[in-house]
Design a protein around this motif. Structure first.
Motif: not given
Lengths: 86, 349
Positions: A16, A18-22, A81, A85, B207, B228, B242, B244-246, B274-275, B322
């Motif tokens: 998992f 957590p920063s994208t939820g993927d 990645y 970025k 996203q 998200r 879900i 998320i952590e950001d 993406v950047k 999260i």
């Protein structure tokens, strides 16, 4: 190559981010490799551990692990990645 | 601790495929640790499902459509208040907010009803049509946008935009147009439903992330939970999502609330490229329909809003879970014709 620090791994092979939820699922060997990457082990150390434990030759492991790690990168699960970025 | 009994009126009972936030807000209030809440539903149409959800909504009254104006809304609220003794109203539709905002002082003064909504300036400033200026003012990236009032302006857009571009309505609806013909079609489709102007926006890829948040009106963020979408319906609504952590997203939310001194609930719609750049697409000036996820993550925003509305001090939430998910489901209620008849003819049930 390092796995992002905040990636959560479960014993079942559920990954998992957590920063994208993927979320993703991986097989037991994939889980072992991700765990070792998370522990900061080098590719050489991982190769040695896997070839010792399983019936696989070095060249095959190299090829398969290259594909696997590329896939991790593609799914934004690696620190390379993150660096790219920023 | 004994919970204080209060009466809260809530709109947005349309718990349909493109749901209003009313039912999630009510579920949150029913879980309050501070209040024992009696819910008075305020509906616009007799088929809003919340009207018949008696385990959540204690009594429902029809109210006039926003287009009828604030005088008829005030008159109806005076009647409802005479029966129900309402303490707080939580409006949940963008289209009705103008009336509630402009009536809020009167409601407080004449009926002692509390409405914790953005100020008129906050509400007007964040309109989609003003987004470019808003971004500059609050130092937030927004996609380049332009307001148009006629389809005749579409051909000349190529001097400022490249296709695809986003065609948006002033309240709802947004489509991605890949060529001039599609831009014309969407212009007509949206303007027929929501009127003019139409907003043309640069198409930013990335996203989509959303934040549900609550500001105390003094610049403090009482709570914020980013989400998200995992599954999106054909109407673009989240069917599952879900948390998320950001940290960047949270910092952006707090900065915006601080800069605007936002008062009330809000939803931010943001694109993360993406950047790693964050572009604000929209601010919805009320809680989103997925606000119950925040409750599931440990932040009961509707409950905190009611406390703020009643003048109680509320400490900001410091954390949230999260990786908590919400998944919507549909459910067929069996309703007697008598109930439908009652709300249709008497305007209350």
């Amino acid at each position: 190559m390092k796995i992002k620090k905040n990636i959560a791994l479960s014993e079942s092979g559920f990954v998992f981010d957590p920063s994208t939820g993927d979320s993703f699922t991986t097989n037991p060997i994939g889980l072992e490799i991700i765990t070792m990457l998370k522990e900061g082990k080098s590719r050489g150390e991982i190769k040695s551990a896997i070839t010792k434990k399983y019936n696989v030759d070095g060249a095959t492991f190299e090829k398969d692990s290259y594909d696997f790690i590329n896939m991790l990168d593609k799914h934004n699960l690696t620190e390379s990645y993150e660096k790219e970025k920023n | 601790m004994r919970k204080k009994k209060i009466n809260v009126a809530v709109t947005g009972l349309n718990n349909i495929d493109s749901p209003g936030p009313g039912i999630p807000v009510i579920r949150a209030l029913k879980e309050s640790k501070v209040f024992d809440v009696r819910i008075v539903g305020l509906s616009y149409e007799a088929l809003e499902p919340g009207i018949y959800m008696h385990e959540l909504v204690d009594k429902t009254y029809q109210i006039p459509l926003p287009s009828a104006g604030k005088a008829s809304l005030m008159e109806r609220l005076q009647y409802i208040h005479s029966v129900e003794k309402i303490d707080v109203i939580i409006p949940n539709f963008d289209a009705e907010l103008f009336n509630f905002i402009t009536l809020s002082d009167k409601l407080k003064k004449e009926l002692n009803i509390n409405v914790f909504v953005p100020t008129l300036a906050q509400f007007e400033d964040r309109h989609k049509a003003n987004l470019s200026a808003y971004g500059k003012k609050h130092k937030i990236k927004v996609p380049y946008g332009k307001v148009i009032f006629s389809a005749a302006s579409i051909p000349s857009l190529v001097s400022e935009f490249t296709y695809p571009m986003v065609v948006k309505g002033k309240f709802y609806d947004a489509y991605i147009a890949y060529n001039q013909e599609q831009a014309h079609t969407y212009f007509n489709k949206i303007s027929a439903k929501w009127g003019l102007p139409i907003i043309i926006q640069e198409f930013v890829t990335g996203q989509e992330v959303n934040v549900t948040a609550l500001g105390d009106g003094k610049g403090n963020t009482i709570g914020a939970v980013p989400m998200r979408k995992q599954y999106i319906t054909d109407k673009g609504k989240a069917w599952s999502g879900i948390s998320i952590e950001d940290e960047n997203l949270m910092a952006m939310t707090k900065q915006l609330i601080k800069s605007t001194k936002w008062k009330g609930g809000m939803e931010l719609e943001i694109i993360k490229t993406v950047k790693g750049d964050y572009y604000l697409l929209e601010i919805n000036p009320r809680f989103p329909a997925w606000v119950y996820l925040a409750v599931g993550c440990g932040q009961n925003h509707p409950d905190a809003l009611v406390q703020l509305a009643l003048g109680k001090p509320v400490k900001p939430f410091k954390k949230y879970d999260i990786g908590k998910m919400f998944i919507r489901y549909s459910y067929d209620m069996i309703v007697s014709l008598k109930e439908f008849e009652t709300i249709s003819t008497l305007g209350e049930l």
